[in-house]
Write an enzyme that holds these catalytic residues in place. Structure first.
Site, PDB file in Angstrom:
ATOM      1  N   GLY A  50      34.591  -1.387  -7.957  1.00 33.95           N
ATOM      2  CA  GLY A  50      35.055  -0.379  -8.908  1.00 33.95           C
ATOM      3  C   GLY A  50      33.916   0.133  -9.766  1.00 33.95           C
ATOM      4  O   GLY A  50      32.801  -0.396  -9.716  1.00 33.95           O
ATOM      5  N   PRO A  51      34.170   1.137 -10.553  1.00 32.23           N
ATOM      6  CA  PRO A  51      33.125   1.727 -11.397  1.00 32.23           C
ATOM      7  C   PRO A  51      32.669   0.764 -12.489  1.00 32.23           C
ATOM      8  O   PRO A  51      33.327  -0.241 -12.756  1.00 32.23           O
ATOM      9  CB  PRO A  51      33.802   2.967 -11.981  1.00 32.23           C
ATOM     10  CG  PRO A  51      35.260   2.730 -11.828  1.00 32.23           C
ATOM     11  CD  PRO A  51      35.450   1.842 -10.657  1.00 32.23           C
ATOM     12  N   GLY A 104      35.501  -4.362 -16.042  1.00 32.61           N
ATOM     13  CA  GLY A 104      35.773  -5.781 -16.274  1.00 32.61           C
ATOM     14  C   GLY A 104      35.651  -6.652 -15.047  1.00 32.61           C
ATOM     15  O   GLY A 104      36.294  -7.698 -14.966  1.00 32.61           O
ATOM     16  N   LYS A 105      34.828  -6.254 -14.086  1.00 35.53           N
ATOM     17  CA  LYS A 105      34.694  -7.047 -12.853  1.00 35.53           C
ATOM     18  C   LYS A 105      34.063  -8.414 -13.146  1.00 35.53           C
ATOM     19  O   LYS A 105      34.553  -9.454 -12.702  1.00 35.53           O
ATOM     20  CB  LYS A 105      33.840  -6.278 -11.828  1.00 35.53           C
ATOM     21  CG  LYS A 105      34.412  -4.928 -11.431  1.00 35.53           C
ATOM     22  CD  LYS A 105      33.621  -4.262 -10.327  1.00 35.53           C
ATOM     23  CE  LYS A 105      32.211  -3.866 -10.752  1.00 35.53           C
ATOM     24  NZ  LYS A 105      32.183  -2.845 -11.817  1.00 35.53           N
ATOM     25  N   SER A 129      39.073  16.888  -1.208  1.00 36.71           N
ATOM     26  CA  SER A 129      40.451  17.145  -1.664  1.00 36.71           C
ATOM     27  C   SER A 129      40.650  18.510  -2.329  1.00 36.71           C
ATOM     28  O   SER A 129      41.668  18.743  -2.963  1.00 36.71           O
ATOM     29  CB  SER A 129      40.883  16.037  -2.625  1.00 36.71           C
ATOM     30  OG  SER A 129      40.000  15.964  -3.719  1.00 36.71           O
ATOM     31  N   LYS A 170      44.026  11.236 -10.606  1.00 40.88           N
ATOM     32  CA  LYS A 170      44.279  12.684 -10.641  1.00 40.88           C
ATOM     33  C   LYS A 170      45.568  13.000 -11.391  1.00 40.88           C
ATOM     34  O   LYS A 170      45.659  13.976 -12.148  1.00 40.88           O
ATOM     35  CB  LYS A 170      44.342  13.232  -9.216  1.00 40.88           C
ATOM     36  CG  LYS A 170      42.997  13.197  -8.500  1.00 40.88           C
ATOM     37  CD  LYS A 170      43.126  13.613  -7.042  1.00 40.88           C
ATOM     38  CE  LYS A 170      41.763  13.564  -6.345  1.00 40.88           C
ATOM     39  NZ  LYS A 170      41.845  13.917  -4.928  1.00 40.88           N
TER      40      LYS A 170
END
Length: 773
Positions: free
Chosen positions: A354-355, A359-360, A677, A720
């Site tokens: 993840g970005p 909290g990784k 997209s 989105k």
């Protein structure tokens, strides 16, 4: 030997003893039959026949248990001892054959044929006697176990048979050998036997002497070394150097004993310790060996922490530390449940993708806390040398194990939670490929025998729970990614950020800045404004920094007595943080022709993009601006080709591309944009401009388009949808294949939006353009 009448004589069997003729010897007699035989002998003529047993252990010997040749002896004296045994003094008279064995209930008798011997020696026997005496004298000199007086008494004997018997009695022979001599009747043969025995004994004694000298020298050397070592210890003690190499060796030996290593590793450690002991302290290799042994004893080989397999406690801990992240928490709780049922499970290898700032890393720490395991973190960012993972060869000073073994030493147990941070940031160059070295570490089928170049012995990593983190899954090599279970953490929505700020970030910053809720209050609307206008991120790092800024400003106000209590609202936030740093897309105030609202996924979450189309008379030139990537350019070309193929159905002039120049622009031209997209959004904006029909202002859309007008699925629907909700849109057109992703969207957002699943561009136009039926 001459023919004689058989004589009936009481039998006294001897154990481990043999009596030659002319020998005088003391015997202790204790067996009942033997005592009876002695008493009978004393009553008659004091004569008894002595025959040796074949086996010492036989208590009640029979005929087969004793040798057939023995000695007739005279009992000269008999004395009863206090312990019940009888001590007798016997004198050997002459050899005899047992012809018959008579066994009575209380004693044994034998019928014996006695053997007479010649007393005079022939010339040949005299020569042999001299040779025997010479050999015997040399034997006495070497052995030093027989006195010279004995030799003097033996040298006076003139009978050859008696000489052979007396010398035989003084030699350290086994009973079998002595019995052979007793059974040898011919004097010549008997003397020849003695000569052979003496020659052999002299050789044995010579070898014993040499061995003894070597042992003595070795013992002297050992004693000398011991003495020198003791002297060295005393000198070191006087100088205050209480350690020295000896102290090192004692300390390392003790550590090896306590390390509970596998047998092969312990054997290697002791082998290296011996090398270290023999090596001079000044040698460079000495420090390399010592460093190696230190690593062997410091790595945990068997020390294991006990998992706290309480699934409810673990769930509470995970919820305490992190808001949201339901999929990750669910995966950890599943692991715990299986562990509780099986008691044994190889550590899973999770990859939290993840970005930044979601909290990784802290989540991995929480996993360790929930399992009550030790935690160790290793950053892989910028690692480009294979030796960083596998360690260096022990060929030079300064070599050390790889980071995996270093981490295990730091963890102190064989089952920690091991975090491999930023696994997508590794590089490779001429020094090797570290990602390939990690393949063995992260393979559950191989990592039970992980090989480190420095340690050289297999190390078991199968009980370790590996957790890796990555920002970009695409940067991880496929074989490495295949070994991990990837869990995507897409980022936090505004709602989640609000809860995190209120429940985690703000209380933490209040504590760190010495404030309390009574001194500083931050309203919800102020936090929302900070999230929208002062941060743009998927995680919460910048949000935490802004909370820290608010706390610092409030602390200054309170300390300088400007205010006793600070309340921050959306009106006063600008006083704290300055002018807003960001803006976000908002819905158009009215329907527009040639402008459609698209939904985009960014690393900071989601955003809205207005795609504008301008048509002017020209020669059919298509211009794309807005710093678009190749994928978005291709989407524009696909939309353009679809419109040309469907121009009649869409009521568009078929030659529009020859008479007009078309310009497609996506605002914020300095920001790079790419992704698949935007296809239906571009097509809708183009058709709107070409047909002069307005696009509904409340509609946002996302989806890829094919040349046949099919709408293909996209990713990031949750983010989105959040951006659409934030921008004030009410309807979202999305690919039909993405309906499964609707459950990931928070209820508060899903309830305010109308989702329109579509599978073809015709359906998009029906819902997006004003005036379509």
């Amino acid at each position: 030997m001459s023919e004689q009448t058989l004589r009936k004589i009481p039998l006294l069997p001897l154990r481990g003893l043999l009596v030659y003729p002319t020998m005088v010897l003391h015997l202790d007699v204790g067996r009942k039959k033997s005592v009876q035989a002695l008493e009978k002998a004393m009553v008659e003529d004091n004569e008894i026949f002595l025959a040796t047993q074949r086996e010492i252990s036989t208590d009640e010997p029979e005929e087969k248990d004793i040798y057939s040749v023995g000695t007739l002896a005279k009992v000269n004296q008999m004395l009863k001892l206090p312990n019940g045994t009888i001590r007798v003094l016997v004198e050997g008279l002459q050899r005899g054959y047992i012809e018959n064995y008579i066994d009575h209930e209380d004693l044994s008798e034998v019928e014996v044929e006695l053997i007479e011997e010649r007393q005079e020696a022939t010339v040949e026997e005299q020569a042999m006697m001299r040779n025997v005496l010479e050999q015997f004298e040399q034997y006495i000199q070497i052995s030093k176990k027989i006195s010279q007086e004995t030799f003097a008494s033996v040298s006076d004997i003139s009978e050859p048979g008696r000489l052979a018997d007396i010398i035989s009695s003084h030699l350290p022979l086994k009973i079998v050998q002595k019995q052979e001599i007793l059974e040898t009747i011919a004097v010549n043969d008997r003397i020849a036997q003695i000569l052979d025995i003496l020659s052999n004994e002299r050789e044995v004694l010579g070898l014993e002497k040499k061995i003894g000298q070597r042992v003595k020298k070795s013992m002297e050397k050992t004693q000398k070394e011991y003495y020198l070592r003791e002297q060295m210890k005393a000198i070191q003690k006087e100088l205050g150097d209480r350690e020295g190499k000896e102290g090192d060796i004692e300390e390392l030996t003790e550590k090896i004993e306590k390390a509970s290593m596998p047998e092969s590793v312990e054997e290697k450690a002791y082998k290296e310790l011996k090398r270290y002991e023999k090596m001079p302290a000044s040698s460079a290799e000495s420090s390399v060996i010592r460093n190696y042994i230190e690593w062997l004893v410091q790595i945990p080989w068997n020390k294991e922490t006990t998992d706290l397999l309480d699934i409810h406690r673990s769930e509470v801990i995970l919820d305490e530390d992190h808001y949201g992240l339901e999929k990750v928490k669910e995966r950890v709780l599943e692991y715990l449940a299986v562990q509780q049922l099986t008691k044994e499970l190889k550590g899973p290898i999770l990859c939290l993708a993840g970005p930044p700032g979601v909290g990784k890393t802290s989540l991995a720490r929480s996993i360790a806390r929930s399992l009550d395991r030790n935690f160790v973190r290793m950053s892989l960012g910028g690692v480009r040398d294979e030796a960083e993972i596998r360690g260096h060869r022990r060929t030079y000073v300064g070599s050390m194990p790889g980071r995996i073994i270093q981490g295990m030493k730091k963890a102190g147990s064989v089952n920690p939670v091991f975090l491999l941070d930023e696994i997508d940031k590794m590089a490779n160059d001429f020094r090797g490929d570290p990602s390939s070295a990690l393949l063995e570490v992260l393979d559950p089928e191989q990592n039970n025998t992980f090989s480190d170049h420095f340690i050289e012995e297999p190390y078991d990593l199968s009980k370790v729970m590996f957790v890796t983190t990555a920002n970009n899954i695409g940067a991880i090599p496929a074989p490495l990614k295949d070994r991990m279970e990837v869990i995507h953490i897409p980022g936090y929505t505004e709602v989640e950020k609000m809860e995190i700020a209120k429940g985690y970030l703000l209380p933490k910053q209040l504590k760190e800045h010495g404030l309390t809720k009574s001194k500083l209050q931050v309203k919800d609307e102020a936090i929302l404004k900070v999230i929208r206008y002062y941060t743009r991120e998927a995680g919460v790092r910048n949000l935490e920094r802004q909370m820290a800024t608010i706390c610092r400003k409030a602390a200054k106000m309170i300390v300088s007595n400007e205010k006793k209590r600070v309340v921050v609202t959306d009106k006063t936030i600008e006083q704290m943080l300055g002018k807003p740093k960001f803006r976000y897309g908002k819905a158009e105030s009215e329907n527009q022709i040639g402008a459609a609202t698209g939904l985009a996924y960014t690393v900071a979450g989601g955003d809205t993009l207005t795609i504008e189309v301008s048509i002017a008379p020209g020669k059919g030139k298509l211009t794309l601006t807005g710093k678009l990537g190749d994928v978005m350019k291709e989407s524009a070309q696909a939309a353009f080709s679809y419109i040309r193929s469907k121009s009649e159905e869409l009521s568009i002039d078929p030659s529009f591309n020859e008479k007009n120049d078309i310009h497609i622009h996506v605002p914020e031209g300095a920001v790079p944009k790419d992704g698949p997209s935007a296809g239906i959004t571009m097509a809708t904006a183009l058709i709107s401009a070409l047909t002069n029909r307005a696009v509904r202002r409340e509609v946002g859309m996302t989806g890829e388009i094919t040349l046949r007008g099919r709408v293909l699925p996209i990713g990031g629907l949750k983010e989105k949808s959040m951006s659409a909700h934030r921008a004030g849109l009410t309807h979202i057109i999305m690919p039909k294949d993405n309906e499964k992703d609707l459950e990931d969207i928070p209820d508060s957002v899903r309830d305010d939006l109308t989702f329109i699943p579509v599978s073809h561009l015709d359906e998009v136009l029906k819902h997006a353009l004003v005036g379509n039926k």
